[in-house]
Write an enzyme that holds these catalytic residues in place. Structure first.
Site, PDB file in Angstrom:
ATOM      1  N   GLY A   1       8.282   3.622   2.792  1.00  0.00           N
ATOM      2  CA  GLY A   1       8.859   4.664   3.235  1.00  0.00           C
ATOM      3  C   GLY A   1      10.211   4.232   3.624  1.00  0.00           C
ATOM      4  CB  SER A   2      12.840   6.302   5.464  1.00  0.00           C
ATOM      5  OG  SER A   2      12.530   7.464   4.966  1.00  0.00           O
TER       6      SER A   2
ATOM      7  CG  ASP B   1       3.955  13.960  11.475  1.00  0.00           C
ATOM      8  OD1 ASP B   1       4.249  15.083  10.834  1.00  0.00           O
ATOM      9  OD2 ASP B   1       4.445  12.860  10.892  1.00  0.00           O
TER      10      ASP B   1
ATOM     11  CG  LEU C   1      -1.898  -1.106   1.309  1.00  0.00           C
ATOM     12  CD1 LEU C   1      -2.675  -1.189   2.767  1.00  0.00           C
ATOM     13  CD2 LEU C   1      -3.062  -1.124   0.327  1.00  0.00           C
ATOM     14  N   GLY C   2       2.084   1.160   0.639  1.00  0.00           N
ATOM     15  CA  GLY C   2       3.027   2.426   0.536  1.00  0.00           C
ATOM     16  C   GLY C   2       4.274   1.906   1.024  1.00  0.00           C
TER      17      GLY C   2
ATOM     18  N   GLY D   1      10.687   0.760   5.806  1.00  0.00           N
ATOM     19  CA  GLY D   1       9.890  -0.392   5.120  1.00  0.00           C
ATOM     20  C   GLY D   1       8.698  -0.270   4.279  1.00  0.00           C
ATOM     21  NE  ARG D   2       8.426  -2.425  -0.483  1.00  0.00           N
ATOM     22  CZ  ARG D   2       8.152  -2.396  -1.599  1.00  0.00           C
ATOM     23  NH1 ARG D   2       6.968  -2.791  -2.070  1.00  0.00           N
ATOM     24  NH2 ARG D   2       8.994  -1.851  -2.591  1.00  0.00           N
ATOM     25  CB  VAL D   3       1.955   0.233   4.784  1.00  0.00           C
ATOM     26  CG1 VAL D   3       0.588  -0.109   5.262  1.00  0.00           C
ATOM     27  CG2 VAL D   3       2.402   1.059   5.758  1.00  0.00           C
TER      28      VAL D   3
END
Length: 380
Positions: free
Chosen positions: A79-80, A193, A76-77, A82-84
């Site tokens: 990032g710095s 955030d 699904l996404g 890992g992953r979703v």
């Protein structure tokens, strides 16, 4: 924590295409029309049938899991760290999102404390407008957080597709954010955030705030410099002790962005953005309603003795502001309010059409053996 899904482009209708510029008179009032009520009752009955297949507190117990409990469907996404992934339970067939962080990267980027804080905060909270975590586990290389899967995509994607929101639409999303922040602050949690990328929309169009990587339980004040540059309060930049009031500053920036389509202090580099924030000059577009200009001037202010939400009456000052005069807060909390936008979910439970496609890679999950980082993540 800088780990958010990549910015997806929403498919289908936008705010303007749904003609909700007229989503105005009584937008946040409860429904009164009888025929409309009956139609909504039928829709709710249908929704109850659908949600019987979704995670429910009464049917699914929070606890410890292993990778063998889930089938990984797709990414699904990224990032710095890992992953979703979208996953499906092999036991009950329900869909979840699993956030996977690489231990080595978390330690290397000095995000161990934030990662443990995220787990702790998600374990504590339970609110209609906050993401829910069901459990965590780990292997020798990764940590895993099992959370609700929210099909409607990011508010960020909808905002960019729509360019900017009409006044009542921005008000609706802002009001739900306020209720979520109010709950967190009542539990001495600073979110730190708030931004459109961290606000998901459920299948009915209500918000779910996600990504608690910077959330922190604070009884009095803290000093940590963290957040996303455009939304950081001036007291954070100057490394002064700060409290929950930083979330109300970010709320002001979020409302401005929803109405204008850009943030009030945007610049090409973080340092230039910080300079603008410290200067504190906000230029309001001429189409901003006078009430929202007044509200934002009391949220986006460096003077903590003037920033509403931080005064003696707390969040009640914000909720009582004239810009929110139509809001029936109890009905909103109960989700008994028409939403301005329903995500075009076409494939039922587990639909991923509102998320970008990512190249799938060989996953190093489930590896056992020596774990040089075990001491950092004992609670997982």
């Amino acid at each position: 924590m800088e780990f958010v899904a990549e910015r997806a482009q929403p498919v289908g209708q936008t705010i303007q295409q749904q003609n909700v510029n007229t989503y105005g008179q009584g937008v946040l009032q409860p429904h009164h029309d009888l025929q409309q009520r009956q139609q909504q009752q039928q829709q709710r009955q249908h929704q109850q049938l659908l949600t019987s297949q979704l995670p429910q507190k009464s049917l699914v117990s929070k606890g410890k899991y292993t990778l063998h409990d889930f089938q990984i469907m797709r990414t699904l996404g990224t990032g710095s760290f890992g992953r979703v992934h979208l996953v499906r339970s092999v036991h009950n067939g329900r869909y979840y999102a699993i956030k996977v962080l690489k231990k080595q990267q978390v330690v290397k980027m000095k995000q161990v404390e934030h990662t443990n804080d995220e787990r702790r905060m998600l374990k504590l909270v339970e609110h209609p407008f906050l993401i829910r975590m069901w459990g965590t586990f780990q292997d020798a290389r990764n940590i895993f957080m099992v959370m609700d899967y929210i099909e409607g995509g990011e508010l960020f994607s909808l905002l960019r597709k729509s360019q900017r929101f009409p006044n009542p639409v921005a008000k609706f999303y802002a009001a739900e954010v306020i209720l979520a922040l109010e709950y967190l602050h009542a539990h001495n949690i600073i979110y730190r955030d708030l931004k459109p990328e961290n606000i998901l929309l459920d299948r009915n169009g209500h918000i779910k705030i996600t990504d608690f990587g910077f959330a922190k339980e604070v009884q009095t004040v803290t000093w940590t410099l963290c957040g996303t540059p455009d939304y950081i309060a001036p007291e954070v930049i100057t490394t002064k002790p700060y409290n929950k009031s930083v979330d109300w500053w970010s709320l002001g920036v979020l409302i401005y962005e929803m109405l204008a389509g850009y943030t009030p202090f945007y610049d090409t580099t973080p340092m230039k953005t910080y300079e603008k924030i410290l200067q504190g000059k906000v230029v309001y577009p001429p189409y901003f309603h006078p009430d929202v200009v007044d509200l934002l001037s009391k949220l986006i202010t460096a003077d903590l003795t003037r920033r509403i939400g931080n005064l003696q009456s707390g969040s009640r000052d914000i909720k009582a502001h004239p810009w929110f005069s139509e809001v029936v807060w109890e009905r909103l909390l109960a989700k008994d309010i028409e939403t301005p936008y329903e995500p075009p979910i076409t494939s039922g439970i587990g639909d991923t059409s509102l998320f970008d496609q990512y190249p799938e890679e060989q996953l190093d999950y489930g590896i056992q053996g020596d774990d040089p980082y075990a001491e950092y993540f004992q609670d997982f």
